[in-house]
Design a protein around this motif. Structure first.
Motif, short mmCIF file in Angstrom:
data_model
loop_
_atom_site.label_atom_id
_atom_site.label_comp_id
_atom_site.label_asym_id
_atom_site.label_seq_id
_atom_site.Cartn_x
_atom_site.Cartn_y
_atom_site.Cartn_z
N LEU B 86 0.79 -1.22 0.00
CA LEU B 86 0.00 0.00 0.00
C LEU B 86 0.83 1.28 0.00
CD1 LEU B 86 -2.60 -1.28 2.61
CD2 LEU B 86 -2.61 -1.62 0.14
N GLY B 87 1.74 1.41 0.98
CA GLY B 87 2.55 2.63 1.06
C GLY B 87 3.74 2.60 0.12
N GLY B 88 4.19 1.40 -0.21
CA GLY B 88 5.42 1.26 -1.00
C GLY B 88 5.31 1.81 -2.41
N LEU B 89 4.09 1.85 -2.94
CA LEU B 89 3.92 2.32 -4.33
C LEU B 89 3.36 3.74 -4.37
CD1 LEU B 89 2.40 -0.98 -5.84
CD2 LEU B 89 4.74 -0.17 -6.05
N ASN B 90 3.38 4.40 -3.22
CA ASN B 90 2.74 5.71 -3.08
C ASN B 90 3.12 6.71 -4.17
OD1 ASN B 90 3.31 8.63 -2.04
ND2 ASN B 90 1.45 7.95 -1.00
#
Lengths: 322, 420
Positions: B86-90
């Motif tokens: 979720l946050g890794g591809l922000n």
């Protein structure tokens, strides 16, 4: 037919003659080479240059402009070791585990495969019954996709696979072949030999068939034993082919990836992780994607492959020079 | 002439049909049953928006994990996707805030919106959490009954569960007592329940501390003693994901530590072969926490139709549509409104209904550390480190001490590289 073709060829010749007249013979040659050179540059030279650029940059960005320059730090980190024979003492232990796995894999796979291919080629070179069928049987695995090879053997070797079912029905204790480190390595080597041996058998068979029969007939007249014939005639006359096979198998062995990756995933732990898998996983498989480290490892691997290829060229030249 | 007429007719039809396909949105999705429901829901959006064609590309989970980030980094890929990092591809997400009703989204999705953000200063709205998942355990109740072993209580610890499951395995002759999916996300919950902090007092990740190591030691011992099915963790290399769902479905496991997303799978495949139930997460000094998670639907910056993508995600986020998605996929809702109204799970079997309620009851047991870990942008790298190093300890390449030391070094490398 030729009479019909000649006028057409003369028509085709006209523009080339004009070009040659204008550019000269030397430049015309370059003109013909240009399309191939352009494609070669785009798909071979450019990736090599890019690979060097990635190897000297860090971070996880994919675009070079976003990657900071780190010099030779990636190479340094990979090579930082107290004792290269003990991967646990190295900064990047997984790299060295992959290196040693690859070394042992190549030693066993190539060594056993070349001997087995030679023995098979000798047998298939004799006038045995159903020789054509056996030649097909030994060559068949070469036609299979590496993933298919891996899946077939996985079904055979998994906990509830065919082999364990057979062992159980015979009253033997079953073994979890793919979970035990040494067994997993053994089977990885075995299936790789099984999958590729047919190709090398075919090359050696061609080499055997090129040996003149009269040499054997002369030896038989001198009452030479089969073993002596093999040692004194077959091996020396086959040695150029054998060397080519050896070097080809070495290069292919170092590059092994797909079938082992699909077979064991490099496990258990890192027991069957080879250098190609290390590069793939470091650069693309897991996060963060350390493209710089992967590129540095790829350059080191390329150096080994260049050495092996040079060895093959040298052997070929020696063979041609006689 | 015949061909000219044909070409003419083709061009004419193409000219009339061209506007209909002018706005194509490609959606990358993994998990076929879930994707099919989404695809079905898209038809409602297409009906409301003539000329829009939403194409769902169903791919394997590995494609979403490994290929999608590379595509996005190269400025390629689908217009939107169902993601778990979720946050890794922000950096690739469209900020939906300009296109949606912020108040509605804040009220409906609250904390899960943070999982898609980077840092406390980020107030963007990047993704709709499509299904809320919780890691925890399932048991084969039939095997427990056959073995005459009492099911441990809700506050039982791992040792109690290991003893009970082992007793079941011995009495019934199954392959192994327990199994846990090969995933750093899965082992994080039990470690947190044992008191692992994952982050230091400044909020910086540390991953390994004494409690984390204590749980890993137990886990490794169980693998070596045959309590845990060794095939799952030892049977793969690198950071590969592997679950033991097939073994559980085959009735060869008494206890499986996996997650709520397996409910639909088990409901469909086990049927009435045996009784199964959700028992949540075992307890320890740090609580009885699993890990939250799930997938979210996000749009990507490179799309040619940002407004349309935002509109589509907003359509899915509407309470009635979201409720239908939750109901048909038998998942736990991340939408507060849907959760509060209760979900009417359609055609659900009694075990699945009980399981979904049991998962719902686990939400309040989740540790704040687990939420923070799930929302941390480099968590995927930390999960990979965990899998790699714990497996090395399981197969004997390292002792647990050595493996955890390596995990600390790996984390330092990751933090250094991601900071560049």
């Amino acid at each position: 037919m030729l009479k019909l073709l000649n006028p057409i060829m003369r028509l085709v010749e006209i523009p080339f003659l004009l070009v040659q007249k204008r550019l000269g013979i030397g430049m015309t040659a370059w003109l013909f080479l240009a399309p191939n050179l352009a494609l070669f540059s785009l798909f071979t030279f450019l990736p090599i240059i890019l690979n060097f650029s990635y190897a000297t940059t860090g971070g996880e960005a994919i675009l070079l402009r976003d990657r900071p320059d780190v010099g030779f730090q990636n190479f340094g980190n990979l090579l930082e070791c107290e004792n290269v024979l003990d991967p646990s003492s190295c900064r990047n232990d997984l790299f060295w585990r992959a290196v040693w796995n690859t070394v042992w894999f190549v030693v066993f796979q190539v060594g056993i495969m070349v001997i087995a291919a030679l023995a098979t080629a000798i047998v298939l070179n004799r006038k045995i019954r159903a020789r054509g069928l056996f030649r097909g049987v030994f060559f068949f695995p070469v036609l299979l996709s590496p993933v298919v090879v891996a899946l077939i053997w996985k079904w055979i070797l998994q906990r509830n696979g065919l082999l364990n079912a057979g062992l159980e029905s015979l009253g033997f204790e079953t073994i979890n072949w793919l979970i035990e480190r040494h067994w997993a390595f053994f089977w990885s080597t075995f299936i790789s030999i099984w999958a590729h041996m047919g190709f090398y058998t075919l090359i050696l068979l061609a080499g055997l068939q090129a040996i003149p029969q009269d040499v054997y007939e002369a030896a038989l007249m001198d009452r030479a034993s089969p073993w002596r014939c093999f040692r004194r005639i077959t091996l020396p006359l086959l040695s150029p082919t054998l060397l080519v096979v050896l070097v080809l198998a070495l290069i292919k062995g170092v590059q092994t990836f797909d079938e082992i990756y699909a077979f064991t995933g490099g496990g258990p732990g890192s027991a069957t992780t080879l250098i190609m898998q290390f590069i793939y996983e470091t650069g693309f498989g897991v996060q963060p994607r350390l493209l710089g480290v992967a590129a540095a490892a790829a350059i080191m691997l390329a150096m080994v492959l260049i050495f092996l290829t040079a060895l093959q060229f040298w052997i070929n030249r020696k063979k041609v020079d006689g | 002439m015949k061909y000219t007429r044909l070409i003419g007719a083709f061009m004419l039809s193409a000219a009339f049909t061209a506007p209909a396909a002018a706005q194509e949105i490609r959606f990358m999705c993994n998990d076929e049953p879930f994707c099919k429901v989404l695809d079905d829901l898209f038809t409602g959006f297409e009906a409301e928006n003539p000329g829009v064609d939403v194409v769902t590309d169903i791919v394997s989970y590995d494609v979403v994990l490994k290929n999608l980030p590379v595509q996005l980094a190269a400025g390629e890929g689908p217009d939107m996707a169902r993601v778990t990092d979720l946050g890794g591809l922000n950096e690739y997400y469209i900020d939906l805030a300009p296109y949606v009703d912020r108040g509605y989204w804040e009220d409906s999705f609250g904390d899960t919106l943070d999982w898609y953000r980077v840092g406390a200063d980020d107030d963007g709205i990047y993704g709709m959490h499509g299904d809320f998942t919780i890691t925890g355990a399932y048991i084969n109740k039939t095997l427990f009954d056959q073995a005459g072993v009492e099911i441990p209580s809700a506050d039982a610890d791992w040792d109690t569960w290991a003893q009970a499951a082992t007793a079941v395995a011995e009495a019934t002759g199954i392959e192994a007592a327990m199994a846990m999916d090969r995933s750093g996300h899965r082992i994080a919950g039990p470690a947190i329940s044992y008191g692992a902090r994952i982050f230091d007092e400044n909020g910086e990740p540390i991953l390994v501390d004494d409690a984390f190591q204590e749980y890993v030691q137990k886990f490794v011992d169980w693998n070596n003693d045959g309590v845990m099915l060794r095939d799952v963790w030892a049977g793969a290399g690198g950071g590969s994901y592997r679950d033991a769902g097939a073994e559980f479905i085959n009735g060869t496991l008494a206890y499986l530590f996996s997650g709520s997303w397996q409910t639909l799978n088990f409901d469909q495949k086990i049927g009435d072969l045996f009784d199964w139930q959700v028992v949540g997460s075992p307890c320890g000094a740090g609580g009885c926490s699993g890990m939250p998670g799930g997938s979210g639907i996000v749009g990507f910056k490179h799309t040619k139709h940002p407004e349309l993508v935002a509109k589509l995600i907003d359509y899915l986020a509407q309470q009635d549509v979201y409720a239908e998605l939750t109901s048909r996929t038998r998942s736990v809702p991340a939408h507060y409104g849907v959760a509060a109204a209760g979900v009417d799970y359609q055609d659900v079997s009694a075990p699945a209904a009980a399981a979904l309620n049991a998962w719902g009851a686990q939400v309040e047991k989740l540790s704040p550390i687990a939420f923070a870990y799930q929302g941390y942008k480099n968590n995927r790298a930390m999960f990979n480190i965990t899998v790699q190093r714990v497996t090395q300890a399981v197969v004997g390449e390292y002792s647990v001490d050595e493996a955890m030391e390596r995990a600390r070094d790996d984390l330092a490398t990751v933090l250094a590289e991601t900071a560049k």
